[in-house]
Write an enzyme that holds these catalytic residues in place. Structure first.
Site, PDB file in Angstrom:
ATOM      1  N   THR A  38      14.108   2.739   1.505  1.00 29.12           N
ATOM      2  CA  THR A  38      14.664   4.000   2.013  1.00 29.12           C
ATOM      3  C   THR A  38      15.956   3.921   1.235  1.00 29.12           C
ATOM      4  O   THR A  38      16.913   4.611   1.898  1.00 29.12           O
ATOM      5  CB  THR A  38      14.882   3.824   3.763  1.00 29.12           C
TER       6      THR A  38
ATOM      7  N   ASP B 261       0.843  -0.994   0.099  1.00 34.49           N
ATOM      8  CA  ASP B 261      -0.040  -0.071  -0.112  1.00 34.49           C
ATOM      9  C   ASP B 261       1.005   1.230   0.104  1.00 34.49           C
ATOM     10  O   ASP B 261       1.718   1.649   0.776  1.00 34.49           O
ATOM     11  CB  ASP B 261      -0.870  -0.070   1.209  1.00 34.49           C
TER      12      ASP B 261
ATOM     13  N   SER C  67      18.132  -0.792  14.429  1.00 36.81           N
ATOM     14  CA  SER C  67      18.289   0.493  13.963  1.00 36.81           C
ATOM     15  C   SER C  67      17.807   1.589  14.224  1.00 36.81           C
ATOM     16  O   SER C  67      18.240   2.767  14.877  1.00 36.81           O
ATOM     17  CB  SER C  67      18.642   0.454  12.300  1.00 36.81           C
TER      18      SER C  67
ATOM     19  N   HIS D  83      19.405  13.794  11.220  1.00 37.79           N
ATOM     20  CA  HIS D  83      19.759  12.664  10.209  1.00 37.79           C
ATOM     21  C   HIS D  83      18.266  11.862   9.671  1.00 37.79           C
ATOM     22  O   HIS D  83      17.663  11.393  10.730  1.00 37.79           O
ATOM     23  CB  HIS D  83      20.863  11.712  10.583  1.00 37.79           C
TER      24      HIS D  83
ATOM     25  N   CYS E 279      26.776   7.232   8.495  1.00 40.33           N
ATOM     26  CA  CYS E 279      25.943   8.439   7.899  1.00 40.33           C
ATOM     27  C   CYS E 279      26.631   9.570   8.820  1.00 40.33           C
ATOM     28  O   CYS E 279      26.305  10.637   8.627  1.00 40.33           O
ATOM     29  CB  CYS E 279      24.526   8.480   8.236  1.00 40.33           C
TER      30      CYS E 279
ATOM     31  N   GLU F  32      29.682   6.756   3.246  1.00 39.23           N
ATOM     32  CA  GLU F  32      29.659   5.116   3.471  1.00 39.23           C
ATOM     33  C   GLU F  32      29.769   4.218   2.157  1.00 39.23           C
ATOM     34  O   GLU F  32      30.448   3.205   2.457  1.00 39.23           O
ATOM     35  CB  GLU F  32      28.331   5.103   4.062  1.00 39.23           C
TER      36      GLU F  32
ATOM     37  N   SER G 278      25.049   4.718  11.816  1.00 37.07           N
ATOM     38  CA  SER G 278      24.901   3.463  12.634  1.00 37.07           C
ATOM     39  C   SER G 278      26.244   2.813  13.024  1.00 37.07           C
ATOM     40  O   SER G 278      27.225   3.114  12.651  1.00 37.07           O
ATOM     41  CB  SER G 278      24.386   2.492  11.612  1.00 37.07           C
TER      42      SER G 278
ATOM     43  N   LYS H 270      10.167  10.467  14.614  1.00 40.60           N
ATOM     44  CA  LYS H 270      10.419   9.528  15.849  1.00 40.60           C
ATOM     45  C   LYS H 270      11.410  10.322  16.927  1.00 40.60           C
ATOM     46  O   LYS H 270      11.264  10.095  18.097  1.00 40.60           O
ATOM     47  CB  LYS H 270      10.888   8.336  15.339  1.00 40.60           C
TER      48      LYS H 270
ATOM     49  N   ASN I 234      17.362   8.403   1.569  1.00 48.63           N
ATOM     50  CA  ASN I 234      18.447   8.507   2.188  1.00 48.63           C
ATOM     51  C   ASN I 234      19.958   8.841   1.514  1.00 48.63           C
ATOM     52  O   ASN I 234      20.114   7.998   0.559  1.00 48.63           O
ATOM     53  CB  ASN I 234      18.681   7.104   3.032  1.00 48.63           C
TER      54      ASN I 234
END
Ligand code: CAA
Length: 394
Positions: free
Chosen positions: A156, A33, A205, A237, A115, A83, A312, A246, A280
């Site tokens: 992503t 979706d 992550s 980031h 990152c 990276e 990370s 979040k 990203n």
């Protein structure tokens, strides 16, 4: 809370790829979706490099307008963070140095910590300028984010570069002391040397990122940084833009503040516009958030901006910047929009072909199809050597 001399971002320029894959195409292929992409992770499309684009061509394209505006004279250091490195030994910045015609009296080095690398580069650049304020440092963040086809991370992906000229008396954003720092040894996202796609434990992550936000903020306050209420905007980031929501909700919770969607939305306003359509860009992501904010917000003169850089593995840094009077005349809003808007939308099958492309490792002559309309291109892999050319200098 400032350096004894004012040091920061004197100029900032972004570049992205020739192609773009709308998330509607990806959803059409895998039956997801599309609201999961548009609303759930906050992504509309992702930049896809042409066969003859990579972190070197993107980096050079981002930095070239800075060189044409300011010249090369005072640049004695180039720090390129990535990276998605193209060589285990040679720094990608050396190719960029050559493509841009920078003076031989320069040091060039590549930095890596997922990152986070570009923030290490920025802080190192500030140290170098502090030692000799007549020097300027070219910092470039350039990445192609690549996960396995049909994996959760696929939605992503993205690619972009941001180049920044770091100098004394900066024209755009002064970077302030202190920084809040955080490091923890976690396996949330990584890429062994034998892989060209990243491995990731998605839920781990997200959790590791939130722990890093909390840890970096705690150190920032202990170092005597600003109070949360001093900040006008927060540049996070953004592996996907909902991650910034979040993260900010988590920061507000950590500070025992209201976490309603409006408060989060206000803090992030304008910082997610570029990332939502580029995807990203690893090292470049937090600086794309800054570019997006500067290019779209009403006058920010004198305002204090928060930055949260996360890589990370993991390393994070929380720091502040102050927007310099007159900054607007130095922005590159029109060319940033042009770089994003001029990408050609591709179909899922075109994207898949580009994703699956890799060079044979036989040392032969492997020319690359001419696809990019950007100023620099990868011509071939010949005798294990990457050959680049400048098509034009912007
Ligand atoms: N409509 C609206 N929303 C929907 C929906 C629909 N139809 N279907 C699902 N959603 C929502 C879900 O509720 C969920 O929201 P919340 O996060 O608020 O709960 C969101 O969409 C994502 O859904 P899932 O968690 O089910 O998605 P997933 O299992 O496919 O994984 C992911 C998402 C973990 C981000 C995955 O894309 C991934 O692994 N990405 C790569 C790793 C990454 O980006 N990690 C971020 C932190 S690490 C970092 O920052 C470093 C870096 O750059 C990699």
């Amino acid at each position: 809370m400032t350096n004894t001399i004012s040091i920061g971002i004197h100029d900032l320029s972004l570049a992205t790829t020739q192609f773009v894959l709308p998330h509607t195409e990806l959803a059409g292929h895998n039956g997801t979706d599309v609201d999961k992409y548009h609303l759930g992770i906050g992504q509309r499309s992702m930049s896809v490099p042409a066969a003859d684009e990579d972190i070197v061509t993107l980096a050079a394209a981002a930095a070239a307008p800075i060189i044409s505006r300011h010249g090369t004279d005072q640049i004695r250091t180039v720090l390129l963070a990535t990276e998605s490195s193209v060589d285990q030994a040679k720094a990608a910045g050396v190719y960029v140095h050559s493509l841009l015609g920078l003076p031989s009296a320069a040091r060039v080095v590549e930095l890596k910590q997922a990152c986070y690398g570009a923030t290490a580069a920025l802080q190192m650049a500030i140290g170098l300028v502090h030692r000799d304020p007549s020097q300027r440092v070219l910092v470039i963040a350039s990445d192609v984010s690549k996960y396995d086809l049909d994996s959760p991370g696929e939605a992503t992906q993205g690619a972009a570069a941001v180049a920044m000229l770091i100098s004394a008396d900066p024209a755009v954003v002064r970077i302030d002391d202190p920084s809040g720092l955080f490091t923890a040894d976690v396996m949330d996202f990584w890429r062994p040397n034998y892989r060209d796609t990243a491995l990731v434990d998605g839920p781990e992550s997200v959790n590791a990122y939130l722990q890093a936000v909390e840890g970096a903020w705690k150190d920032y306050t202990e170092q005597g940084g600003h109070a949360l209420g001093d900040f006008s905007a927060f540049c996070y980031h953004q592996p996907f833009t909902k991650m910034a929501h979040k993260a900010h909700r988590h920061l507000l919770n950590t500070c025992s503040q209201d976490t309603d969607a409006d408060a989060v939305g206000r803090a992030l306003q304008h910082t997610t516009d570029y990332n939502a359509v580029i995807g990203n860009s690893y090292t470049a992501s937090v600086y794309l958030a800054l570019a997006s904010l500067l290019d779209h917000a009403d006058d920010l003169t004198g305002k204090t901006i928060a930055f949260l850089s996360y890589g990370s593995g993991s390393v994070a840094e929380f720091f502040a910047g102050s927007v310099v009077p007159g900054y607007r005349t130095h922005l590159r809003t029109a060319s940033h929009r042009e770089a994003i808007d001029s990408r050609r939308p591709i179909t899922y099958s075109e994207y898949r072909k580009l994703h699956e492309h890799s060079f044979p490792a036989d040392g032969g002559d492997h020319p690359v199809p001419e696809e990019t309309s950007g100023p620099y291109r990868l011509v071939s892999l010949t005798g294990h050597k990457r050959i680049y050319e400048a098509l034009r200098h912007p």
